[in-house]
Design a protein around this motif. Structure first.
Motif, PDB file in Angstrom:
ATOM      1  N   LEU A   2       0.695  -1.090  -0.059  1.00 11.05           N
ATOM      2  CA  LEU A   2      -0.197  -0.066  -0.033  1.00 11.05           C
ATOM      3  C   LEU A   2       0.779   1.299   0.054  1.00 11.05           C
ATOM      4  O   LEU A   2       0.379   2.366  -0.558  1.00 11.05           O
ATOM      5  CB  LEU A   2      -0.899   0.201   1.266  1.00 11.05           C
ATOM      6  CG  LEU A   2      -1.992  -0.740   1.177  1.00 11.05           C
ATOM      7  CD1 LEU A   2      -2.803  -0.920   2.619  1.00 11.05           C
ATOM      8  CD2 LEU A   2      -3.196  -0.439   0.184  1.00 11.05           C
ATOM      9  N   ASP A   3       1.945   1.334   0.747  1.00  8.58           N
ATOM     10  CA  ASP A   3       2.721   2.500   0.861  1.00  8.58           C
ATOM     11  C   ASP A   3       3.364   2.907  -0.563  1.00  8.58           C
ATOM     12  O   ASP A   3       3.393   3.917  -0.884  1.00  8.58           O
ATOM     13  CB  ASP A   3       3.850   2.318   2.002  1.00  8.58           C
ATOM     14  CG  ASP A   3       3.340   2.333   3.275  1.00  8.58           C
ATOM     15  OD1 ASP A   3       2.134   2.858   3.509  1.00  8.58           O
ATOM     16  OD2 ASP A   3       3.922   1.599   4.340  1.00  8.58           O
ATOM     17  N   GLU A   4       3.894   1.757  -1.006  1.00 10.91           N
ATOM     18  CA  GLU A   4       4.526   1.718  -2.468  1.00 10.91           C
ATOM     19  C   GLU A   4       3.563   2.643  -3.328  1.00 10.91           C
ATOM     20  O   GLU A   4       3.944   3.402  -4.182  1.00 10.91           O
ATOM     21  CB  GLU A   4       4.982   0.607  -2.918  1.00 10.91           C
ATOM     22  CG  GLU A   4       5.798   0.592  -4.231  1.00 10.91           C
ATOM     23  CD  GLU A   4       6.371  -0.328  -4.840  1.00 10.91           C
ATOM     24  OE1 GLU A   4       6.879  -0.569  -5.819  1.00 10.91           O
ATOM     25  OE2 GLU A   4       6.319  -1.683  -3.999  1.00 10.91           O
ATOM     26  N   ALA A   5       2.284   1.974  -3.510  1.00  7.66           N
ATOM     27  CA  ALA A   5       1.276   2.304  -4.400  1.00  7.66           C
ATOM     28  C   ALA A   5       0.785   3.653  -4.110  1.00  7.66           C
ATOM     29  O   ALA A   5       0.782   4.347  -5.040  1.00  7.66           O
ATOM     30  CB  ALA A   5       0.235   1.210  -4.316  1.00  7.66           C
ATOM     31  N   GLU A   6       0.841   3.839  -2.924  1.00  7.33           N
ATOM     32  CA  GLU A   6       0.375   5.541  -2.644  1.00  7.33           C
ATOM     33  C   GLU A   6       1.300   6.379  -2.912  1.00  7.33           C
ATOM     34  O   GLU A   6       1.187   7.435  -3.358  1.00  7.33           O
ATOM     35  CB  GLU A   6       0.205   5.595  -0.877  1.00  7.33           C
ATOM     36  CG  GLU A   6      -0.258   6.848  -0.671  1.00  7.33           C
ATOM     37  CD  GLU A   6      -0.895   6.994   0.798  1.00  7.33           C
ATOM     38  OE1 GLU A   6      -1.228   8.203   1.223  1.00  7.33           O
ATOM     39  OE2 GLU A   6      -0.620   6.248   1.574  1.00  7.33           O
ATOM     40  N   ARG A   7       2.630   6.142  -2.662  1.00  7.66           N
ATOM     41  CA  ARG A   7       3.657   7.085  -3.339  1.00  7.66           C
ATOM     42  C   ARG A   7       3.636   7.282  -4.785  1.00  7.66           C
ATOM     43  O   ARG A   7       3.697   8.218  -5.262  1.00  7.66           O
ATOM     44  CB  ARG A   7       4.950   6.726  -3.178  1.00  7.66           C
ATOM     45  CG  ARG A   7       5.479   6.711  -1.583  1.00  7.66           C
ATOM     46  CD  ARG A   7       6.866   6.287  -1.192  1.00  7.66           C
ATOM     47  NE  ARG A   7       7.342   4.802  -1.398  1.00  7.66           N
ATOM     48  CZ  ARG A   7       7.301   4.162  -0.564  1.00  7.66           C
ATOM     49  NH1 ARG A   7       6.762   4.458   0.510  1.00  7.66           N
ATOM     50  NH2 ARG A   7       7.263   2.693  -0.684  1.00  7.66           N
TER      51      ARG A   7
END
Length: 130
Positions: free
Chosen positions: A80-85
């Motif tokens: 999720l963090d990578e996708a959000e970035r």
């Protein structure tokens, strides 16, 4: 390696279990996920369709403009963090949620034109314990 693993069309409705049965039969699909507020099916060709509980849902009025659009996109991701970035880097913006406590398994965003979508973790395929 692709960041997004699959796309899911999500229909908001008051009774996701009932709507899932209709589409499951219509599309000769299999149910692949069920939780208290969501049911997901997959057709033989891999097409995914999900039904999310919204107790205030009203039937779409299409082609009349009021309440005409009641679907959004879900993108399944492993991080999720990578996708959000990436979403933010491409010009998307996070949408505020009412319940901002606890760990998130999904996050809402708007694309640069304002259309909403959700990124969520790929559902676990591990067997249930207990």
């Amino acid at each position: 390696m692709a960041l997004v693993k699959a796309g899911v069309i999500v229909l908001d409705c008051a009774e996701p279990e009932k709507l899932a049965v209709f589409y499951k039969e219509l599309l000769e699909a299999e149910q692949v996920h069920e939780s208290a507020n969501r049911v997901e099916i997959r057709g033989g060709d891999g097409f995914r369709l999900a039904f999310r509980r919204d107790v205030n849902a009203t039937p779409p009025s299409w082609p009349r403009p009021e309440n005409a659009l009641q679907a959004h996109l879900d993108f399944l991701v492993e991080d999720l963090d990578e996708a959000e970035r990436k979403v933010i880097g491409l010009g998307g913006r996070p949408l505020e949620t009412k319940d901002a406590t606890g760990p998130y398994e999904e996050r809402g965003f708007a694309d640069p034109a304002g259309h909403s979508f959700t990124i969520r973790l790929v559902p676990s395929t591990a067997p249930k314990q207990g």
